[in-house]
Write a protein that holds these residues in place. Structure first.
Motif, PDB file in Angstrom:
ATOM      1  N   GLU A  97       0.822  -1.210   0.000  1.00 39.92           N
ATOM      2  CA  GLU A  97       0.000   0.000   0.000  1.00 39.92           C
ATOM      3  C   GLU A  97       0.856   1.260   0.000  1.00 39.92           C
ATOM      4  OE1 GLU A  97      -1.804   3.473   1.792  1.00 39.92           O
ATOM      5  OE2 GLU A  97      -0.395   2.153   2.854  1.00 39.92           O
ATOM      6  N   ARG A  98       2.009   1.215   0.635  1.00 40.19           N
ATOM      7  CA  ARG A  98       2.871   2.391   0.745  1.00 40.19           C
ATOM      8  C   ARG A  98       3.865   2.532  -0.409  1.00 40.19           C
ATOM      9  NH1 ARG A  98       4.637   1.567   7.084  1.00 40.19           N
ATOM     10  NH2 ARG A  98       2.846   2.639   8.053  1.00 40.19           N
ATOM     11  N   ALA A  99       4.121   1.463  -1.148  1.00 36.57           N
ATOM     12  CA  ALA A  99       5.258   1.412  -2.069  1.00 36.57           C
ATOM     13  C   ALA A  99       5.288   2.573  -3.048  1.00 36.57           C
ATOM     14  CB  ALA A  99       5.253   0.079  -2.815  1.00 36.57           C
ATOM     15  N   ALA A 100       4.146   2.932  -3.618  1.00 34.36           N
ATOM     16  CA  ALA A 100       4.109   3.975  -4.650  1.00 34.36           C
ATOM     17  C   ALA A 100       3.999   5.383  -4.073  1.00 34.36           C
ATOM     18  CB  ALA A 100       2.935   3.717  -5.597  1.00 34.36           C
ATOM     19  N   ARG A 101       3.880   5.506  -2.758  1.00 35.90           N
ATOM     20  CA  ARG A 101       3.698   6.825  -2.141  1.00 35.90           C
ATOM     21  C   ARG A 101       5.006   7.514  -1.807  1.00 35.90           C
ATOM     22  NH1 ARG A 101      -0.103   5.859   2.867  1.00 35.90           N
ATOM     23  NH2 ARG A 101       0.425   8.050   3.171  1.00 35.90           N
ATOM     24  N   TYR A 102       6.112   6.764  -1.836  1.00 35.60           N
ATOM     25  CA  TYR A 102       7.402   7.318  -1.434  1.00 35.60           C
ATOM     26  C   TYR A 102       8.497   6.821  -2.364  1.00 35.60           C
ATOM     27  CZ  TYR A 102       4.769   7.799   2.950  1.00 35.60           C
ATOM     28  OH  TYR A 102       3.810   8.095   3.887  1.00 35.60           O
ATOM     29  N   LYS A 103       9.678   7.443  -2.226  1.00 34.26           N
ATOM     30  CA  LYS A 103      10.909   6.918  -2.813  1.00 34.26           C
ATOM     31  C   LYS A 103      11.728   6.336  -1.665  1.00 34.26           C
ATOM     32  CE  LYS A 103      11.000  10.110  -6.729  1.00 34.26           C
ATOM     33  NZ  LYS A 103      11.749  11.199  -7.421  1.00 34.26           N
ATOM     34  N   TRP A 104      12.287   5.143  -1.889  1.00 32.70           N
ATOM     35  CA  TRP A 104      12.776   4.339  -0.780  1.00 32.70           C
ATOM     36  C   TRP A 104      14.288   4.200  -0.770  1.00 32.70           C
ATOM     37  CZ3 TRP A 104       9.167   2.647   2.720  1.00 32.70           C
ATOM     38  CH2 TRP A 104       7.825   2.754   2.320  1.00 32.70           C
ATOM     39  N   VAL A 105      14.843   4.203   0.449  1.00 35.55           N
ATOM     40  CA  VAL A 105      16.255   3.896   0.682  1.00 35.55           C
ATOM     41  C   VAL A 105      16.304   2.831   1.769  1.00 35.55           C
ATOM     42  CG1 VAL A 105      18.459   4.778   1.544  1.00 35.55           C
ATOM     43  CG2 VAL A 105      17.063   6.191   0.009  1.00 35.55           C
ATOM     44  N   GLY A 106      17.012   1.747   1.495  1.00 35.01           N
ATOM     45  CA  GLY A 106      17.089   0.709   2.515  1.00 35.01           C
ATOM     46  C   GLY A 106      17.349  -0.659   1.922  1.00 35.01           C
ATOM     47  N   PRO A 107      17.102  -1.683   2.746  1.00 32.17           N
ATOM     48  CA  PRO A 107      16.584  -1.582   4.120  1.00 32.17           C
ATOM     49  C   PRO A 107      17.655  -1.155   5.121  1.00 32.17           C
ATOM     50  CG  PRO A 107      16.930  -3.874   3.539  1.00 32.17           C
ATOM     51  CD  PRO A 107      17.202  -3.093   2.292  1.00 32.17           C
ATOM     52  N   LEU A 108      17.186  -0.506   6.194  1.00 34.00           N
ATOM     53  CA  LEU A 108      18.067  -0.126   7.288  1.00 34.00           C
ATOM     54  C   LEU A 108      18.335  -1.313   8.206  1.00 34.00           C
ATOM     55  CD1 LEU A 108      16.389   3.295   8.191  1.00 34.00           C
ATOM     56  CD2 LEU A 108      18.452   2.942   6.804  1.00 34.00           C
ATOM     57  N   THR A 109      17.298  -2.095   8.471  1.00 32.10           N
ATOM     58  CA  THR A 109      17.413  -3.301   9.289  1.00 32.10           C
ATOM     59  C   THR A 109      16.118  -4.075   9.139  1.00 32.10           C
ATOM     60  OG1 THR A 109      18.006  -4.144  11.497  1.00 32.10           O
ATOM     61  CG2 THR A 109      16.507  -2.244  11.415  1.00 32.10           C
ATOM     62  N   SER A 110      16.028  -5.210   9.807  1.00 32.03           N
ATOM     63  CA  SER A 110      14.797  -5.994   9.789  1.00 32.03           C
ATOM     64  C   SER A 110      14.369  -6.288  11.219  1.00 32.03           C
ATOM     65  CB  SER A 110      14.982  -7.300   9.004  1.00 32.03           C
ATOM     66  OG  SER A 110      16.015  -8.072   9.575  1.00 32.03           O
ATOM     67  N   ALA A 111      13.090  -6.618  11.389  1.00 32.55           N
ATOM     68  CA  ALA A 111      12.557  -6.809  12.745  1.00 32.55           C
ATOM     69  C   ALA A 111      11.349  -7.731  12.709  1.00 32.55           C
ATOM     70  CB  ALA A 111      12.161  -5.455  13.340  1.00 32.55           C
ATOM     71  N   ASN A 112      11.103  -8.397  13.841  1.00 37.85           N
ATOM     72  CA  ASN A 112       9.915  -9.239  13.990  1.00 37.85           C
ATOM     73  C   ASN A 112       8.736  -8.405  14.469  1.00 37.85           C
ATOM     74  OD1 ASN A 112      11.059 -11.729  13.263  1.00 37.85           O
ATOM     75  ND2 ASN A 112      11.908 -12.010  15.315  1.00 37.85           N
ATOM     76  N   VAL A 113       7.604  -8.561  13.807  1.00 36.71           N
ATOM     77  CA  VAL A 113       6.351  -7.918  14.197  1.00 36.71           C
ATOM     78  C   VAL A 113       5.412  -9.014  14.699  1.00 36.71           C
ATOM     79  CG1 VAL A 113       4.434  -6.462  13.472  1.00 36.71           C
ATOM     80  CG2 VAL A 113       6.683  -6.184  12.403  1.00 36.71           C
ATOM     81  N   ALA A 114       4.813  -8.801  15.873  1.00 35.05           N
ATOM     82  CA  ALA A 114       4.034  -9.877  16.484  1.00 35.05           C
ATOM     83  C   ALA A 114       2.815  -9.345  17.220  1.00 35.05           C
ATOM     84  CB  ALA A 114       4.918 -10.666  17.457  1.00 35.05           C
ATOM     85  N   LEU A 115       1.898 -10.255  17.507  1.00 39.65           N
ATOM     86  CA  LEU A 115       0.818 -10.005  18.452  1.00 39.65           C
ATOM     87  C   LEU A 115       1.353 -10.386  19.829  1.00 39.65           C
ATOM     88  CD1 LEU A 115      -2.210 -11.566  16.530  1.00 39.65           C
ATOM     89  CD2 LEU A 115      -1.652  -9.145  16.739  1.00 39.65           C
ATOM     90  N   LEU A 116       1.427  -9.422  20.734  1.00 41.40           N
ATOM     91  CA  LEU A 116       1.993  -9.646  22.055  1.00 41.40           C
ATOM     92  C   LEU A 116       0.900  -9.711  23.108  1.00 41.40           C
ATOM     93  CD1 LEU A 116       5.040  -7.185  21.935  1.00 41.40           C
ATOM     94  CD2 LEU A 116       5.018  -9.650  21.475  1.00 41.40           C
ATOM     95  N   ALA A 117       1.018 -10.691  23.997  1.00 38.36           N
ATOM     96  CA  ALA A 117       0.124 -10.834  25.147  1.00 38.36           C
ATOM     97  C   ALA A 117       0.919 -10.560  26.418  1.00 38.36           C
ATOM     98  CB  ALA A 117      -0.461 -12.238  25.189  1.00 38.36           C
ATOM     99  N   HIS A 118       0.197 -10.390  27.525  1.00 32.31           N
ATOM    100  CA  HIS A 118       0.858 -10.251  28.825  1.00 32.31           C
ATOM    101  C   HIS A 118       0.923 -11.614  29.497  1.00 32.31           C
ATOM    102  CE1 HIS A 118       1.588  -9.062  33.008  1.00 32.31           C
ATOM    103  NE2 HIS A 118       2.144  -7.987  32.490  1.00 32.31           N
ATOM    104  N   ARG A 119       2.013 -11.879  30.194  1.00 33.39           N
ATOM    105  CA  ARG A 119       2.228 -13.185  30.831  1.00 33.39           C
ATOM    106  C   ARG A 119       1.111 -13.556  31.803  1.00 33.39           C
ATOM    107  NH1 ARG A 119       7.702 -13.382  33.954  1.00 33.39           N
ATOM    108  NH2 ARG A 119       6.482 -12.101  35.404  1.00 33.39           N
ATOM    109  N   ASP A 120       0.530 -12.556  32.484  1.00 31.09           N
ATOM    110  CA  ASP A 120      -0.541 -12.849  33.444  1.00 31.09           C
ATOM    111  C   ASP A 120      -1.869 -13.147  32.769  1.00 31.09           C
ATOM    112  OD1 ASP A 120       1.314 -12.402  35.394  1.00 31.09           O
ATOM    113  OD2 ASP A 120       0.592 -10.398  35.927  1.00 31.09           O
ATOM    114  N   ARG A 121      -1.972 -12.831  31.484  1.00 31.14           N
ATOM    115  CA  ARG A 121      -3.185 -13.093  30.713  1.00 31.14           C
ATOM    116  C   ARG A 121      -2.779 -13.768  29.398  1.00 31.14           C
ATOM    117  NH1 ARG A 121      -3.210  -8.443  33.242  1.00 31.14           N
ATOM    118  NH2 ARG A 121      -2.166  -7.394  31.510  1.00 31.14           N
ATOM    119  N   PRO A 122      -2.197 -14.962  29.486  1.00 31.62           N
ATOM    120  CA  PRO A 122      -1.632 -15.618  28.296  1.00 31.62           C
ATOM    121  C   PRO A 122      -2.700 -15.958  27.270  1.00 31.62           C
ATOM    122  CG  PRO A 122      -1.711 -17.148  30.145  1.00 31.62           C
ATOM    123  CD  PRO A 122      -2.082 -15.808  30.702  1.00 31.62           C
TER     124      PRO A 122
END
Length: 254
Positions: A97-122
């Motif tokens: 969705e973003r690709a055509a909206r900008y001119k890109w330089v990179g990648p700078l780094t990579s990262a994991n994106v996740a759904l995070l829960a709290h340990r007390d409410r697993p």
């Protein structure tokens, strides 16, 4: 290991390959916008720091292009970068969705994106679709994975945090620890660092589902000259071949 604010002293001046000096000399100063997103970028306009900040400041020095970094809320950064050329936004995920909206330089780094829960409410998910039955999933409004989950038909996405005071990047971390949302969509390394900065126990964050391992980029306004984009990409590619790159990764991302 917690990120510590400090000024990098860089003593090695190396010759870059593949740049266009004539084009670079014509470029005026750049304004780059970012948000509080440790360990990649954090701080304020007077003293920004983080892995991406250190990388971009080094590229600015090598290219002899003045750089002004603005640390602002994410939605404001999205708006301001589109107002004029020679403005950029980092560290941002590149999506279809973003690709055509900008001119890109990179990648700078990579990262994991996740759904995070709290340990007390697993929360245990056998598949991503199981998260649709939860009451609230906190997500940053207009973020890459806000749009991704909307496109998958999730109707339980909570963007309330966008209207709350901006502490350490997003109030969603407070809402997860206090039980006001069931899951939080976040970059894992950044979530853990924000927890430390806010005196939460990062080990109380549990990954319920990994959405992706994705790349982070510098995105420029579409009216920025192509020669500038080529120079910044070439400078980044050169930096990645040098020992300094591993030193920066070790300092900020390990």
């Amino acid at each position: 290991m917690p990120v510590r604010g400090f000024t990098l002293a860089l003593s090695l001046v190396l010759t870059l390959c593949g740049l266009s000096p004539q084009a670079s000399a014509e470029h005026t100063g750049l304004t780059l916008y970012t948000e509080n997103f440790p360990p990649y970028n954090y701080g304020n306009d007077d003293q920004a720091d983080g892995f991406s900040v250190a990388v971009l400041e080094e590229l600015s020095r090598r290219l002899k292009q003045p750089l002004h970094i603005r640390v602002v809320p994410f939605n404001r950064a999205l708006q301001d970068v589109e107002k004029a050329p020679n403005r950029g936004l980092f560290s941002i995920y590149r999506t279809e969705e973003r690709a055509a909206r900008y001119k890109w330089v990179g990648p700078l780094t990579s990262a994991n994106v996740a759904l995070l829960a709290h340990r007390d409410r697993p929360i245990t998910l056998s598949r991503l679709e199981d998260a649709r039955s939860l009451e609230r999933i906190g997500v940053q409004e207009n973020s890459a994975y806000h749009y991704t989950l909307m496109s998958l038909g999730f109707a339980n996405l909570d963007t309330t945090a966008a209207a709350l005071p901006d502490e350490a990047g997003t109030p969603n971390i407070h809402r997860l620890y206090k039980g006001r949302i069931n899951l939080w969509v976040a970059t894992v390394a950044s979530a853990r660092e924000k927890a430390r900065l806010l005196s939460y126990d990062p080990d109380e964050l549990q990954i319920a589902w990994v959405l992706a391992r994705d790349d982070l980029y510098l995105a420029f306004n579409l009216d920025t000259e192509d020669a500038l984009i080529r120079d910044w990409q070439a400078a980044l590619d050169q930096l990645k071949r040098e020992p300094l790159w591993q030193q920066l990764e070790q300092r900020y991302l390990r």
